[in-house]
Design a protein around this motif. Sequence first.
Motif, PDB file in Angstrom:
ATOM      1  N   ALA A  47       0.822  -1.201   0.000  1.00 23.51           N
ATOM      2  CA  ALA A  47       0.000   0.000   0.000  1.00 23.51           C
ATOM      3  C   ALA A  47       0.860   1.258   0.000  1.00 23.51           C
ATOM      4  O   ALA A  47       1.853   1.339   0.726  1.00 23.51           O
ATOM      5  CB  ALA A  47      -0.896  -0.026   1.225  1.00 23.51           C
ATOM      6  N   GLU A  48       0.495   2.233  -0.865  1.00 25.34           N
ATOM      7  CA  GLU A  48       1.182   3.527  -0.851  1.00 25.34           C
ATOM      8  C   GLU A  48       0.313   4.493  -0.067  1.00 25.34           C
ATOM      9  O   GLU A  48      -0.839   4.741  -0.435  1.00 25.34           O
ATOM     10  CB  GLU A  48       1.374   4.027  -2.285  1.00 25.34           C
ATOM     11  CG  GLU A  48       2.519   3.327  -2.989  1.00 25.34           C
ATOM     12  CD  GLU A  48       2.672   3.783  -4.422  1.00 25.34           C
ATOM     13  OE1 GLU A  48       2.140   4.857  -4.774  1.00 25.34           O
ATOM     14  OE2 GLU A  48       3.300   3.052  -5.185  1.00 25.34           O
ATOM     15  N   LEU A  49       0.862   5.014   1.014  1.00 25.13           N
ATOM     16  CA  LEU A  49       0.048   5.848   1.889  1.00 25.13           C
ATOM     17  C   LEU A  49       0.511   7.298   1.856  1.00 25.13           C
ATOM     18  O   LEU A  49       1.708   7.584   1.766  1.00 25.13           O
ATOM     19  CB  LEU A  49       0.135   5.338   3.332  1.00 25.13           C
ATOM     20  CG  LEU A  49      -0.210   3.872   3.571  1.00 25.13           C
ATOM     21  CD1 LEU A  49      -0.123   3.556   5.059  1.00 25.13           C
ATOM     22  CD2 LEU A  49      -1.611   3.555   3.073  1.00 25.13           C
ATOM     23  N   GLU A  69      -2.360   9.628   5.902  1.00 22.71           N
ATOM     24  CA  GLU A  69      -2.766   8.244   6.184  1.00 22.71           C
ATOM     25  C   GLU A  69      -1.772   7.533   7.096  1.00 22.71           C
ATOM     26  O   GLU A  69      -2.108   6.566   7.762  1.00 22.71           O
ATOM     27  CB  GLU A  69      -2.924   7.468   4.875  1.00 22.71           C
ATOM     28  CG  GLU A  69      -4.171   7.867   4.103  1.00 22.71           C
ATOM     29  CD  GLU A  69      -4.155   7.386   2.664  1.00 22.71           C
ATOM     30  OE1 GLU A  69      -5.218   7.460   2.019  1.00 22.71           O
ATOM     31  OE2 GLU A  69      -3.110   6.945   2.160  1.00 22.71           O
ATOM     32  N   GLN A  70      -0.532   8.051   7.069  1.00 26.09           N
ATOM     33  CA  GLN A  70       0.489   7.414   7.910  1.00 26.09           C
ATOM     34  C   GLN A  70       0.470   7.919   9.350  1.00 26.09           C
ATOM     35  O   GLN A  70       1.163   7.393  10.221  1.00 26.09           O
ATOM     36  CB  GLN A  70       1.881   7.665   7.318  1.00 26.09           C
ATOM     37  CG  GLN A  70       2.111   6.889   6.036  1.00 26.09           C
ATOM     38  CD  GLN A  70       3.455   7.218   5.420  1.00 26.09           C
ATOM     39  OE1 GLN A  70       4.398   7.558   6.114  1.00 26.09           O
ATOM     40  NE2 GLN A  70       3.533   7.118   4.115  1.00 26.09           N
ATOM     41  N   PHE A  95      -1.592   7.785  11.801  1.00 25.18           N
ATOM     42  CA  PHE A  95      -2.033   6.932  12.914  1.00 25.18           C
ATOM     43  C   PHE A  95      -1.454   5.523  12.867  1.00 25.18           C
ATOM     44  O   PHE A  95      -1.972   4.620  13.517  1.00 25.18           O
ATOM     45  CB  PHE A  95      -3.567   6.868  12.940  1.00 25.18           C
ATOM     46  CG  PHE A  95      -4.201   8.197  13.187  1.00 25.18           C
ATOM     47  CD1 PHE A  95      -3.987   8.857  14.386  1.00 25.18           C
ATOM     48  CD2 PHE A  95      -4.998   8.795  12.226  1.00 25.18           C
ATOM     49  CE1 PHE A  95      -4.558  10.093  14.623  1.00 25.18           C
ATOM     50  CE2 PHE A  95      -5.571  10.023  12.459  1.00 25.18           C
ATOM     51  CZ  PHE A  95      -5.357  10.689  13.657  1.00 25.18           C
ATOM     52  N   LEU A  96      -0.387   5.342  12.081  1.00 24.97           N
ATOM     53  CA  LEU A  96       0.247   4.020  12.066  1.00 24.97           C
ATOM     54  C   LEU A  96       0.999   3.818  13.380  1.00 24.97           C
ATOM     55  O   LEU A  96       1.440   4.770  14.014  1.00 24.97           O
ATOM     56  CB  LEU A  96       1.223   3.894  10.891  1.00 24.97           C
ATOM     57  CG  LEU A  96       0.604   3.915   9.483  1.00 24.97           C
ATOM     58  CD1 LEU A  96       1.688   3.724   8.433  1.00 24.97           C
ATOM     59  CD2 LEU A  96      -0.460   2.839   9.315  1.00 24.97           C
ATOM     60  N   GLY A  97       1.143   2.576  13.780  1.00 22.50           N
ATOM     61  CA  GLY A  97       1.842   2.286  15.037  1.00 22.50           C
ATOM     62  C   GLY A  97       0.941   2.515  16.235  1.00 22.50           C
ATOM     63  O   GLY A  97      -0.285   2.570  16.104  1.00 22.50           O
ATOM     64  N   SER A  98       1.563   2.681  17.399  1.00 20.31           N
ATOM     65  CA  SER A  98       0.743   2.807  18.613  1.00 20.31           C
ATOM     66  C   SER A  98       0.095   4.186  18.700  1.00 20.31           C
ATOM     67  O   SER A  98       0.595   5.168  18.153  1.00 20.31           O
ATOM     68  CB  SER A  98       1.605   2.548  19.845  1.00 20.31           C
ATOM     69  OG  SER A  98       2.648   3.484  19.869  1.00 20.31           O
ATOM     70  N   ILE A  99      -1.005   4.227  19.408  1.00 19.66           N
ATOM     71  CA  ILE A  99      -1.803   5.463  19.470  1.00 19.66           C
ATOM     72  C   ILE A  99      -1.909   5.942  20.910  1.00 19.66           C
ATOM     73  O   ILE A  99      -2.185   5.153  21.811  1.00 19.66           O
ATOM     74  CB  ILE A  99      -3.208   5.183  18.902  1.00 19.66           C
ATOM     75  CG1 ILE A  99      -3.077   4.831  17.431  1.00 19.66           C
ATOM     76  CG2 ILE A  99      -4.153   6.328  19.179  1.00 19.66           C
ATOM     77  CD1 ILE A  99      -4.094   5.397  16.536  1.00 19.66           C
ATOM     78  N   GLU A 134      -4.122   7.845  23.202  1.00 28.88           N
ATOM     79  CA  GLU A 134      -5.505   8.332  23.223  1.00 28.88           C
ATOM     80  C   GLU A 134      -5.609   9.763  23.738  1.00 28.88           C
ATOM     81  O   GLU A 134      -6.372  10.571  23.210  1.00 28.88           O
ATOM     82  CB  GLU A 134      -6.360   7.429  24.106  1.00 28.88           C
ATOM     83  CG  GLU A 134      -6.713   6.142  23.417  1.00 28.88           C
ATOM     84  CD  GLU A 134      -7.467   5.210  24.321  1.00 28.88           C
ATOM     85  OE1 GLU A 134      -8.013   5.657  25.341  1.00 28.88           O
ATOM     86  OE2 GLU A 134      -7.518   4.011  24.001  1.00 28.88           O
ATOM     87  N   ASP A 135      -4.846  10.092  24.783  1.00 23.39           N
ATOM     88  CA  ASP A 135      -4.960  11.428  25.374  1.00 23.39           C
ATOM     89  C   ASP A 135      -4.535  12.514  24.397  1.00 23.39           C
ATOM     90  O   ASP A 135      -5.179  13.560  24.299  1.00 23.39           O
ATOM     91  CB  ASP A 135      -4.135  11.507  26.670  1.00 23.39           C
ATOM     92  CG  ASP A 135      -4.862  10.803  27.800  1.00 23.39           C
ATOM     93  OD1 ASP A 135      -6.105  10.754  27.741  1.00 23.39           O
ATOM     94  OD2 ASP A 135      -4.198  10.275  28.709  1.00 23.39           O
ATOM     95  N   LEU A 183      -4.677  12.324  21.277  1.00 25.62           N
ATOM     96  CA  LEU A 183      -5.670  12.343  20.192  1.00 25.62           C
ATOM     97  C   LEU A 183      -6.805  13.324  20.511  1.00 25.62           C
ATOM     98  O   LEU A 183      -7.394  13.939  19.636  1.00 25.62           O
ATOM     99  CB  LEU A 183      -6.242  10.921  20.057  1.00 25.62           C
ATOM    100  CG  LEU A 183      -6.667  10.422  18.690  1.00 25.62           C
ATOM    101  CD1 LEU A 183      -5.543  10.509  17.692  1.00 25.62           C
ATOM    102  CD2 LEU A 183      -7.154   8.982  18.795  1.00 25.62           C
ATOM    103  N   PHE A 184      -7.081  13.464  21.806  1.00 28.19           N
ATOM    104  CA  PHE A 184      -8.189  14.328  22.232  1.00 28.19           C
ATOM    105  C   PHE A 184      -7.674  15.472  23.115  1.00 28.19           C
ATOM    106  O   PHE A 184      -8.312  15.867  24.071  1.00 28.19           O
ATOM    107  CB  PHE A 184      -9.224  13.502  23.004  1.00 28.19           C
ATOM    108  CG  PHE A 184      -9.811  12.379  22.203  1.00 28.19           C
ATOM    109  CD1 PHE A 184     -10.683  12.648  21.153  1.00 28.19           C
ATOM    110  CD2 PHE A 184      -9.493  11.064  22.472  1.00 28.19           C
ATOM    111  CE1 PHE A 184     -11.235  11.615  20.398  1.00 28.19           C
ATOM    112  CE2 PHE A 184     -10.032  10.031  21.727  1.00 28.19           C
ATOM    113  CZ  PHE A 184     -10.899  10.299  20.685  1.00 28.19           C
TER     114      PHE A 184
END
Lengths: 494, 253
Positions: free
Chosen positions: A239-241, A245-246, A248-252, A254-255, A257-258
């Motif tokens: 896949a070419e991203l 699109e890249q 949110f790859l890997g760990s996220i 949450e805090d 993010l918001f």
Amino acid sequence: MRILLTIAWRNIRENKVKTTIIGLIMVIGIMVLVVGNSLMDTATAGIERYYTKNYTGHLMITGSTRGKLTLFGFQDMTGMEQAVPRIPEYEEVLEFARSLSYVETLNPQVSTTVMVSQDDEILMGTQLFGIIPELYQEMFPDNLELVSGDFWDAGSGGVLLNQRLSDHLEKRHQVSLKPGDKLVFTSVSTHSGMKIREVEVTGIFRFKQSNPQLDMLSLMDVSNVRSLAGMVVGHTTAAELSSEEQLFLGSIDEDSLFDTSDSLFSELEVVDVESDEDYWYSLLGEGGSLDTLNSEDGGAWQYLLVRLRDEKYLKQAQTDFARFFRDNNIAAQTSNWLQGAGALAEMSYGIKRIFNGVVLVIAVVAVIIIMNTLVIAVTERMGEIGTMRAIGAQKGFVRKMVLLETLLLSGLSGLVGIILGAAVLLILNTVGLEASNVFFEIIFGGKVLRPELSFSSVVLSLAVIVIVGVLSSTYPASVVMRTSPLKAMESRGG
Amino acid sequence: MERLRFVFWALLALLVLSSGVLAQDLREIEKILEKIDAQSRFDDQDFSALMTMIVEDPEKGIEKMVVRQFRRDDGRRFLLLIQEPSTQKGQGYLLEGENLWFYDPSSRKFAHTSLKETFQDSDARNADFNQWTYSSSYQVEGYQEDVLGKFQVYLIDLEAVDETVPFPFVRLWVTQDSHLVLKSEEYSLTRRLMRSSLFPKYAQVGGALIPTQLILVDELVEGKKTQIALSEISVSKIPDHVFTKSYVERVSR
């Protein structure tokens, strides 16, 4: 030596009651050993014969995998993560297998799990083996019986439905199937997306010897099974991203993010959709390449089953294939019939191990009883032996006499035990032990077990006779030897 | 004795009052769920979008899918048409009321599937592309106030009352002021965490507020997750024939 033998034989004959009791115990013990071990050996050989002759061959070649791969697919969590691998460089592998003089027949297969439906109604799940009928029948000429119809013609497709499944459909769904009817098969693989194939039922069959796992199995032309298993020519390119699109790859986290309330709403342009017909029917662009990409990969196989001219070549075959794969850098592997046969065969082997344990416990108990009886018999004669010592018999002479006497008795009883055991096995072989339920069917490797006298059980019994004879004479003889002739004679008088 | 009687009546009154307060609170939460469902629904409009799905799998690597989504919430219909990857191009999912059909263009056949099933090899369930039905499919088990990042949220525990939903237990993180779902955790019948879903981006589209970015984390396979981003969003009228089997067959040819 002749004198010793004469004395030993005279002692056995003169103590008739004692000889009969000890002999009877030994006869029963040895008989139990012979019958028990022969039963186990026959059942073990039966399962192996049953699978290698009818379903697995001696050896199974597959693509390399670290999972527990059987003919029915992965039987561990690996199945959740990956599809059954194709055999790489299949033509090369096939050519090498054909060049081996000890290889008798070869049969390639593909396997997948599907849902079966008709008229939009889901009927059941089933396992499919994708085969080439001629090669399949060449390797397993006698494993199935056609109830109606036949295999599909060369060059066309079809499914040979298991009778258990057609019976199930009739009972549960009131669907009576006959050759010529069509069924819809939907693959449930998570690796290749869903695939649907409508296939004509060309016949209904039953395996001559079956088990619950094989009852779920039907045979289909390899072309349709390949498509259902997702073995198509096209494959997903890397896949070419875009940078977005890249993001949110890997760990996220949450805090993060918001972390700002402003970022929750995105400005999106709402577009107007054209209303002309062309737009709606050209959404996917040209579909020309679609059929090519989704056409089955004609040379792809998941399994190559190998039947050897003799089982004795198994180790050599495994070594030769391993060397060939290594030398040619082919990511493939071999498994034996037991690994290929799946959970039920392994389970029957496990249950058999438990039964072997039970037979072993019975054998140990029998040996202990025999030894104990012999020890008592020898120590009872302490007075007699003391007298013999007092009139000049040497320690070695007495020890040899006791040993010979015990060996003679255990040898004779053992032989009678083996003959009686063989007779019992002959009767069981003629009558046949019927498996009353699926559990015993699995252990017996079929519906009826006809036990045969196994060479190993006779050897084991003879070994037990000798060991018991030697051990049970050594201990009491040494006790007697430690006692002075005078004390020994006193014990006779007392 | 008098004192004892007083304590008894006081405790009873407290119990009745507190249960009344709790019931009142749960009704408030139910109203919030109704609002969540209502603001994510396109009542008088059709909805279409282009979904880009990035599936991250520790075994298979990264895969990209492009899916065209059409929704008509009034008739409980949707159509998902796969544009990429090329091996799946033309496969479609058509929801007609209670029936969800899967279409395979290589055999030109339809087969029944369900909203509970996984969408292709992603972490999305087919139900994720339908309108939200938290208020009708679940009942409130409990709630508490919490904080997620910079947001004051209600943490709401739900239990399914509808067997068609993919997960029997759900925990939602809902903003207290705007009632937007920021996060959800989905559990199995044995209360095992199956999936966590994050909704970091929303957009006002027509009369609805919809998440335009979703991150679905597989809690069973470590490192597996799917992110979905919406683009080319439209609320223009979709022709009726788009939600039919014959259209799905024709467009895939």
